[in-house]
Motif scaffolding. Structure first.
Motif, PDB file in Angstrom:
ATOM      1  N   LEU A  79      14.635   4.026   8.572  1.00 13.89           N
ATOM      2  CA  LEU A  79      14.635   2.926   7.613  1.00 13.89           C
ATOM      3  C   LEU A  79      16.054   2.513   7.238  1.00 13.89           C
ATOM      4  N   LEU A  80      16.950   3.483   7.120  1.00 10.10           N
ATOM      5  CA  LEU A  80      18.352   3.152   6.865  1.00 10.10           C
ATOM      6  C   LEU A  80      18.921   2.327   8.027  1.00 10.10           C
ATOM      7  N   VAL A  98       8.819   0.121  13.722  1.00 13.10           N
ATOM      8  CA  VAL A  98       9.823  -0.337  12.756  1.00 13.10           C
ATOM      9  C   VAL A  98      10.306  -1.748  13.064  1.00 13.10           C
ATOM     10  N   SER A  99      10.239  -2.172  14.326  1.00 12.66           N
ATOM     11  CA  SER A  99      10.670  -3.529  14.674  1.00 12.66           C
ATOM     12  C   SER A  99       9.746  -4.589  14.101  1.00 12.66           C
ATOM     13  N   ARG A 100       8.536  -4.190  13.739  1.00 14.31           N
ATOM     14  CA  ARG A 100       7.570  -5.117  13.163  1.00 14.31           C
ATOM     15  C   ARG A 100       7.701  -5.212  11.635  1.00 14.31           C
ATOM     16  N   ASP A 152       0.844  -1.202   0.000  1.00 13.21           N
ATOM     17  CA  ASP A 152       0.000   0.000   0.000  1.00 13.21           C
ATOM     18  C   ASP A 152       0.882   1.255   0.000  1.00 13.21           C
ATOM     19  N   GLU A 153       1.327   1.684  -1.163  1.00 10.66           N
ATOM     20  CA  GLU A 153       2.244   2.820  -1.272  1.00 10.66           C
ATOM     21  C   GLU A 153       1.631   4.102  -0.720  1.00 10.66           C
ATOM     22  N   GLU A 154       0.425   4.423  -1.149  1.00  8.88           N
ATOM     23  CA  GLU A 154      -0.206   5.663  -0.686  1.00  8.88           C
ATOM     24  C   GLU A 154      -0.499   5.609   0.807  1.00  8.88           C
ATOM     25  N   GLY A 155      -0.856   4.428   1.287  1.00  2.08           N
ATOM     26  CA  GLY A 155      -1.126   4.275   2.708  1.00  2.08           C
ATOM     27  C   GLY A 155       0.110   4.535   3.550  1.00  2.08           C
ATOM     28  N   VAL A 176       8.958   0.568   1.788  1.00  4.79           N
ATOM     29  CA  VAL A 176       8.621   1.891   2.332  1.00  4.79           C
ATOM     30  C   VAL A 176       9.722   2.900   2.005  1.00  4.79           C
ATOM     31  N   LEU A 177      10.963   2.465   2.047  1.00  2.23           N
ATOM     32  CA  LEU A 177      12.069   3.334   1.666  1.00  2.23           C
ATOM     33  C   LEU A 177      11.907   3.771   0.213  1.00  2.23           C
ATOM     34  N   GLU A 178      11.526   2.843  -0.641  1.00 10.83           N
ATOM     35  CA  GLU A 178      11.299   3.177  -2.051  1.00 10.83           C
ATOM     36  C   GLU A 178      10.143   4.171  -2.201  1.00 10.83           C
ATOM     37  N   TYR A 179       9.052   3.967  -1.451  1.00 11.65           N
ATOM     38  CA  TYR A 179       7.906   4.869  -1.530  1.00 11.65           C
ATOM     39  C   TYR A 179       8.300   6.298  -1.147  1.00 11.65           C
TER      40      TYR A 179
END
Length: 223
Positions: free
Chosen positions: A161-162, A126-128, A84-87, A137-140
């Motif tokens: 994310l990094l 983020v741990s999940r 879900d990119e927009e989400g 998500v990084l790409e989005y």
């Protein structure tokens, strides 16, 4: 034939990995990055300190990942599905930034509305996230950043994310962080007012891509 028959079937080379690390030639290339304008480049000491801080964050995250995974999320936190990119853009950046609305809330006394301002990259969140989700998500967000301005909310999530990327990096992750560094360098060049806070944030991301992942990604060290 007699000599060949005397050779063992399997031979294991005794290689010192420390020597290979010193001669490492495979690095993350961030060619295409715009050089920092005069007065915008951070000092070497600053860069080294940021890399050290980032390394400590990664180690702490990996060490306590299982603990944070077991923590309950607040009832208002609903993580989008990986595809879900927009989400995810709305989740990380908030509806205000996503919809490009500059107006403030009419009643701030009601508390923070994370739906509007975006959820911070909490450790319990983020741990999940699996590595596939982290990369997605990084790409989005990098795609978003390619057309939009840099914001503190975006910066916090990019850093988180990094920190969540596991080594060795997948090829797509290599490509993404190179793209991210190039975009940060482009925005830095266009920064006319020399907003120190934003310049520092952009320099931080460029520094981590070029100094942490570039020099240490293939070192086979725990992180």
């Amino acid at each position: 034939r007699i000599e060949a028959a005397r050779c063992p079937d399997v031979v294991v080379a005794q290689i010192d990995p420390k020597k290979l690390r010193k001669k490492q030639t495979v690095n993350v290339s961030i060619s295409g990055c715009q050089p920092a304008p005069e007065g915008y480049s951070p000092t070497l000491k600053w860069q080294q300190q940021q890399v050290a801080n980032f390394s400590a964050v990664r180690q702490s995250l990996n060490k306590h990942r299982n603990h944070w995974q077991s923590q309950h999320l607040d009832s208002n936190v609903t993580m989008p599905k990986p595809e879900d990119e927009e989400g995810w853009k709305k989740f990380c950046l908030g509806e205000r930034i996503y919809s490009e609305i500059d107006t403030q809330s009419d009643d701030e006394s009601l508390g923070i509305d994370y739906i509007k301002v975006g959820f911070p990259p909490l450790l319990s969140i983020v741990s999940r996230m699996s590595q596939a989700t982290v990369t997605s998500v990084l790409e989005y967000l990098i795609s978003w950043f390619g057309e939009k301005k840099f914001t503190p909310e975006l910066g916090r999530w990019l850093y988180a994310l990094l920190a969540c990327l596991e080594k060795p990096l997948l090829p797509e992750a290599h490509s993404l962080i190179r793209q991210l560094a190039r975009r940060c360098s482009e925005v830095r060049v266009l920064e006319e007012n020399k907003n120190e806070e934003q310049i520092s944030a952009l320099n931080l991301i460029i520094c981590l891509v070029s100094r942490y992942f570039d020099q240490r990604d293939l070192a086979d060290e725990p992180s």
